[in-house]
Design a protein around this motif. Structure first.
Motif, PDB file in Angstrom:
ATOM      1  N   ASN A  38       0.830  -1.208   0.000  1.00 19.80           N
ATOM      2  CA  ASN A  38       0.000   0.000   0.000  1.00 19.80           C
ATOM      3  C   ASN A  38       0.861   1.254   0.000  1.00 19.80           C
ATOM      4  OD1 ASN A  38      -1.819  -2.104   0.565  1.00 19.80           O
ATOM      5  ND2 ASN A  38      -3.199  -0.721   1.638  1.00 19.80           N
ATOM      6  N   THR A  63       2.773   7.456  -7.127  1.00 19.92           N
ATOM      7  CA  THR A  63       2.113   8.630  -7.722  1.00 19.92           C
ATOM      8  C   THR A  63       3.108   9.759  -7.978  1.00 19.92           C
ATOM      9  OG1 THR A  63       1.554   9.537  -5.528  1.00 19.92           O
ATOM     10  CG2 THR A  63      -0.099   8.130  -6.609  1.00 19.92           C
ATOM     11  N   CYS A  91      -7.295   9.415  -8.395  1.00 18.92           N
ATOM     12  CA  CYS A  91      -8.458   8.585  -8.020  1.00 18.92           C
ATOM     13  C   CYS A  91      -7.993   7.194  -7.595  1.00 18.92           C
ATOM     14  CB  CYS A  91      -9.432   8.480  -9.193  1.00 18.92           C
ATOM     15  SG  CYS A  91     -10.312  10.020  -9.559  1.00 18.92           S
ATOM     16  N   GLY A  92      -6.986   6.682  -8.287  1.00 16.31           N
ATOM     17  CA  GLY A  92      -6.419   5.390  -7.891  1.00 16.31           C
ATOM     18  C   GLY A  92      -5.805   5.448  -6.506  1.00 16.31           C
ATOM     19  N   MET A  93      -5.138   6.559  -6.220  1.00 18.00           N
ATOM     20  CA  MET A  93      -4.557   6.720  -4.887  1.00 18.00           C
ATOM     21  C   MET A  93      -5.653   6.740  -3.818  1.00 18.00           C
ATOM     22  SD  MET A  93      -2.248   9.879  -3.441  1.00 18.00           S
ATOM     23  CE  MET A  93      -3.633  11.022  -3.553  1.00 18.00           C
ATOM     24  N   LEU A 117      -8.435   5.199  -3.898  1.00 16.45           N
ATOM     25  CA  LEU A 117      -8.923   3.837  -3.710  1.00 16.45           C
ATOM     26  C   LEU A 117      -8.041   3.066  -2.727  1.00 16.45           C
ATOM     27  CD1 LEU A 117      -9.928   2.741  -7.335  1.00 16.45           C
ATOM     28  CD2 LEU A 117     -11.450   3.260  -5.416  1.00 16.45           C
ATOM     29  N   ILE A 118      -6.763   3.421  -2.691  1.00 17.32           N
ATOM     30  CA  ILE A 118      -5.840   2.760  -1.762  1.00 17.32           C
ATOM     31  C   ILE A 118      -5.985   3.342  -0.361  1.00 17.32           C
ATOM     32  CG2 ILE A 118      -3.404   2.287  -1.250  1.00 17.32           C
ATOM     33  CD1 ILE A 118      -2.872   2.484  -4.265  1.00 17.32           C
ATOM     34  N   ARG A 136      -8.535   5.338   0.798  1.00 18.68           N
ATOM     35  CA  ARG A 136      -9.934   5.181   1.208  1.00 18.68           C
ATOM     36  C   ARG A 136     -10.270   6.005   2.463  1.00 18.68           C
ATOM     37  NH1 ARG A 136      -8.834  -0.010  -0.597  1.00 18.68           N
ATOM     38  NH2 ARG A 136      -8.508  -0.928   1.442  1.00 18.68           N
ATOM     39  N   LEU A 163      -9.542  -3.585  -4.035  1.00 15.86           N
ATOM     40  CA  LEU A 163      -9.564  -2.155  -4.371  1.00 15.86           C
ATOM     41  C   LEU A 163      -8.152  -1.572  -4.434  1.00 15.86           C
ATOM     42  CD1 LEU A 163     -12.600  -0.530  -2.487  1.00 15.86           C
ATOM     43  CD2 LEU A 163     -12.221  -0.711  -4.959  1.00 15.86           C
ATOM     44  N   THR A 164      -7.268  -2.107  -3.602  1.00 14.32           N
ATOM     45  CA  THR A 164      -5.875  -1.643  -3.630  1.00 14.32           C
ATOM     46  C   THR A 164      -5.229  -2.011  -4.959  1.00 14.32           C
ATOM     47  OG1 THR A 164      -5.670  -1.841  -1.229  1.00 14.32           O
ATOM     48  CG2 THR A 164      -3.626  -1.812  -2.505  1.00 14.32           C
ATOM     49  N   GLY A 180      -6.576   0.420  -7.520  1.00 12.10           N
ATOM     50  CA  GLY A 180      -5.929   1.719  -7.354  1.00 12.10           C
ATOM     51  C   GLY A 180      -4.493   1.713  -7.843  1.00 12.10           C
TER      52      GLY A 180
END
Length: 302
Positions: free
Chosen positions: A102, A109, A139-141, A143-144, A146, A270-271, A274
């Protein structure tokens, strides 16, 4: 050796980049392994003493020690080193309390944050495609990280602060003059981090006796840090940046493997989603940036 000599410059650069990412990830592994029993300030101090000594000897050997004459470069080195200190503290603190993959995924990023910051701070041209990629990557970040869920903690914020600090560090490095040796910049950063560790150890009074295994892992951590820096310098000397840069994402593969084998960690679905968004948009951003630089270079030659 013959096989390596026959490789193209781009292939060599890609290999060096993968080695650099592997070295930095193994360094993180050893710090995470012993950081639960040994104070972070102690780790930064002891690892820093060894790493700084080795970097100094390497810089002396390569004749890469030269304090810049320009005041601008000196201040940029100080700014970069201060950002390095903050990044080390926040990143390693987060690493000790969050799943390995994670933290590594969020750190990926960096190409997106550097591109965005360069556009905002230095007014560098960034087209709509790269801006869209940056938004998708962020947005992917999310998701990680959260936010608002049970998995969101203060350490999630710490790793985001670390990304911000690394962005400042890399932007400062971008503005340095070309004649400033990379190893000189690396050495000053290492001195700053070591000094921070020493001040932290004195301020807190925390110090733990270390076992022979922990000492061995700390030495290994320092050696991997040196390896990561050396390979990252070698990357800059061969191959095209646009070709070699995407190979930085091999760090995610190492983080997944090492996190599972040594800590029994496996990211949630979800990770993975992301992380996939971050890697995909990061590679696209690097590709577009390299393409824009080639176009500028071709225009300048006309």
């Amino acid at each position: 050796m013959t096989l390596f000599a026959n490789l193209s410059d781009n292939a060599k650069g890609a290999l060096f980049m993968m080695c650099s990412m592997a070295a930095f990830t193994f360094n993180d592994l050893f710090i995470k392994a012993i950081g639960t029993d040994v104070p972070l300030s102690q780790l930064l101090l002891l690892r820093g003493i060894l790493a700084t000594t080795l970097i100094y000897l390497l810089a002396r050997y390569l004749k890469a020690l030269a304090w810049p004459q320009r005041a601008k470069d000196r201040w940029l080195i100080v700014l970069r080193s201060a950002a390095e200190v903050a990044a080390a503290y926040f990143f390693l603190t987060a690493l000790l309390h969050m799943p390995f993959a994670n933290v590594t995924a969020i750190l990926q990023t960096l190409p997106l944050t550097v591109t965005l910051a360069a556009a905002l701070v230095f007014k560098e041209a960034v087209g709509w495609r790269r801006m869209l990629a940056i938004v998708i990557g962020f947005c992917g970040m999310m998701l990680i990280v959260r936010p608002g869920t049970g998995g969101f903690t203060i350490h999630s914020i710490y790793v985001l602060i670390a990304v911000l600090c690394v962005t400042v560090r890399d932007l400062a490095a971008r503005r340095l003059s070309k004649d400033v040796p990379s190893l000189t910049v690396t050495l000053v950063g290492s001195v700053f981090v070591t000094g921070f560790g020493g001040i932290g150890a004195l301020a807190t009074g925390e110090w733990s006796d270390m076992t022979s295994v922990q000492i061995a892992m700390l030495v290994a951590s320092a050696l991997f840090v040196i390896g990561g820096y050396v390979f990252s310098v070698m990357v800059m000397r061969v191959g095209e940046v646009g070709f070699t840069s995407p190979f930085r994402y091999t760090a995610m593969l190492w983080a997944l493997l090492l996190g599972y084998v040594f800590f029994g960690e496996w990211p949630e679905p979800l990770t993975f989603v992301g992380a996939g968004l971050i890697v995909t948009t990061g590679i696209f951003t690097l590709y577009r940036e390299a393409r824009a630089k080639r176009r500028q270079a071709n225009t300048a030659r006309i």
